[in-house]
Design a protein around this motif. Sequence first.
Motif, mmCIF file in Angstrom:
data_model
loop_
_atom_site.group_PDB
_atom_site.id
_atom_site.type_symbol
_atom_site.label_atom_id
_atom_site.label_comp_id
_atom_site.label_asym_id
_atom_site.label_seq_id
_atom_site.Cartn_x
_atom_site.Cartn_y
_atom_site.Cartn_z
ATOM 1 N N GLU A 268 -1.179 5.107 13.608
ATOM 2 C CA GLU A 268 -1.585 6.498 13.385
ATOM 3 C C GLU A 268 -0.416 7.338 12.862
ATOM 4 O O GLU A 268 -0.593 8.187 11.998
ATOM 5 C CB GLU A 268 -2.112 7.089 14.688
ATOM 6 C CG GLU A 268 -2.659 8.483 14.550
ATOM 7 C CD GLU A 268 -3.258 9.003 15.846
ATOM 8 O OE1 GLU A 268 -3.392 10.230 15.948
ATOM 9 O OE2 GLU A 268 -3.561 8.194 16.738
ATOM 10 N N GLU A 269 0.793 7.081 13.373
ATOM 11 C CA GLU A 269 1.964 7.840 12.941
ATOM 12 C C GLU A 269 2.246 7.619 11.461
ATOM 13 O O GLU A 269 2.592 8.549 10.735
ATOM 14 C CB GLU A 269 3.198 7.457 13.769
ATOM 15 C CG GLU A 269 3.123 7.871 15.225
ATOM 16 C CD GLU A 269 2.332 6.882 16.077
ATOM 17 O OE1 GLU A 269 2.263 5.691 15.727
ATOM 18 O OE2 GLU A 269 1.758 7.313 17.087
ATOM 19 N N GLU A 270 2.116 6.373 11.011
ATOM 20 C CA GLU A 270 2.348 6.083 9.593
ATOM 21 C C GLU A 270 1.265 6.713 8.722
ATOM 22 O O GLU A 270 1.547 7.200 7.636
ATOM 23 C CB GLU A 270 2.396 4.577 9.354
ATOM 24 C CG GLU A 270 3.644 3.930 9.889
ATOM 25 C CD GLU A 270 3.650 2.433 9.660
ATOM 26 O OE1 GLU A 270 2.566 1.809 9.692
ATOM 27 O OE2 GLU A 270 4.730 1.883 9.456
ATOM 28 N N CYS A 271 0.044 6.712 9.211
ATOM 29 C CA CYS A 271 -1.058 7.318 8.458
ATOM 30 C C CYS A 271 -0.851 8.817 8.288
ATOM 31 O O CYS A 271 -1.186 9.370 7.231
ATOM 32 C CB CYS A 271 -2.391 7.058 9.151
ATOM 33 S SG CYS A 271 -2.944 5.364 9.053
ATOM 34 N N LEU A 272 -0.302 9.469 9.290
ATOM 35 C CA LEU A 272 -0.085 10.906 9.210
ATOM 36 C C LEU A 272 0.850 11.277 8.064
ATOM 37 O O LEU A 272 0.730 12.351 7.482
ATOM 38 C CB LEU A 272 0.472 11.435 10.536
ATOM 39 C CG LEU A 272 -0.509 11.447 11.701
ATOM 40 C CD1 LEU A 272 0.193 11.860 12.988
ATOM 41 C CD2 LEU A 272 -1.679 12.361 11.412
ATOM 42 N N PHE B 23 -5.772 4.563 0.734
ATOM 43 C CA PHE B 23 -5.513 5.137 2.053
ATOM 44 C C PHE B 23 -6.483 4.586 3.093
ATOM 45 O O PHE B 23 -6.096 4.331 4.239
ATOM 46 C CB PHE B 23 -5.579 6.671 2.000
ATOM 47 C CG PHE B 23 -5.238 7.315 3.310
ATOM 48 C CD1 PHE B 23 -3.933 7.320 3.762
ATOM 49 C CD2 PHE B 23 -6.219 7.886 4.097
ATOM 50 C CE1 PHE B 23 -3.610 7.901 4.980
ATOM 51 C CE2 PHE B 23 -5.907 8.471 5.306
ATOM 52 C CZ PHE B 23 -4.597 8.475 5.750
ATOM 53 N N LYS B 24 -7.731 4.385 2.706
ATOM 54 C CA LYS B 24 -8.699 3.797 3.646
ATOM 55 C C LYS B 24 -8.267 2.389 4.057
ATOM 56 O O LYS B 24 -8.397 2.007 5.222
ATOM 57 C CB LYS B 24 -10.088 3.767 3.026
ATOM 58 C CG LYS B 24 -10.735 5.136 2.953
ATOM 59 C CD LYS B 24 -12.078 5.075 2.261
ATOM 60 C CE LYS B 24 -12.646 6.458 2.045
ATOM 61 N NZ LYS B 24 -13.901 6.440 1.297
ATOM 62 N N LEU C 2 0.826 -1.209 0.000
ATOM 63 C CA LEU C 2 0.000 0.000 0.000
ATOM 64 C C LEU C 2 0.864 1.265 0.000
ATOM 65 O O LEU C 2 0.594 2.212 -0.738
ATOM 66 C CB LEU C 2 -0.949 0.000 1.193
ATOM 67 C CG LEU C 2 -2.085 -1.020 1.123
ATOM 68 C CD1 LEU C 2 -2.792 -1.131 2.466
ATOM 69 C CD2 LEU C 2 -3.063 -0.666 0.029
ATOM 70 N N LYS C 3 1.926 1.280 0.804
ATOM 71 C CA LYS C 3 2.819 2.435 0.840
ATOM 72 C C LYS C 3 3.458 2.665 -0.527
ATOM 73 O O LYS C 3 3.536 3.801 -1.003
ATOM 74 C CB LYS C 3 3.931 2.230 1.871
ATOM 75 C CG LYS C 3 3.518 2.424 3.289
ATOM 76 C CD LYS C 3 4.726 2.196 4.187
ATOM 77 C CE LYS C 3 4.390 2.232 5.635
ATOM 78 N NZ LYS C 3 5.567 1.979 6.469
#
Length: 78
Positions: A59-63, A50-51, A18-19
Amino acid sequence: MLGLLINDKEKMELEYLLKREMDEILFDLQDDRIDHLVKRAINEKYNILFKLFKRVSTEEECLMYIRGKTNLPKRNQS
């Protein structure tokens, strides 16, 4: 509703894929040669990925991958 049962190694692989895909999309969205209609479709794909990413990562990676409305592709005014 669907469920998915994966182990930690599969979760890490899913995060990596995904990344990688989201990084490619972000790079493509910065290319001025791509038409705004294509960029809009690419942006929709990014939102879906992204979903999925939010479900498997911290959460840190999502930011790091959050895009604001200011990052949306702009239409050419020609």
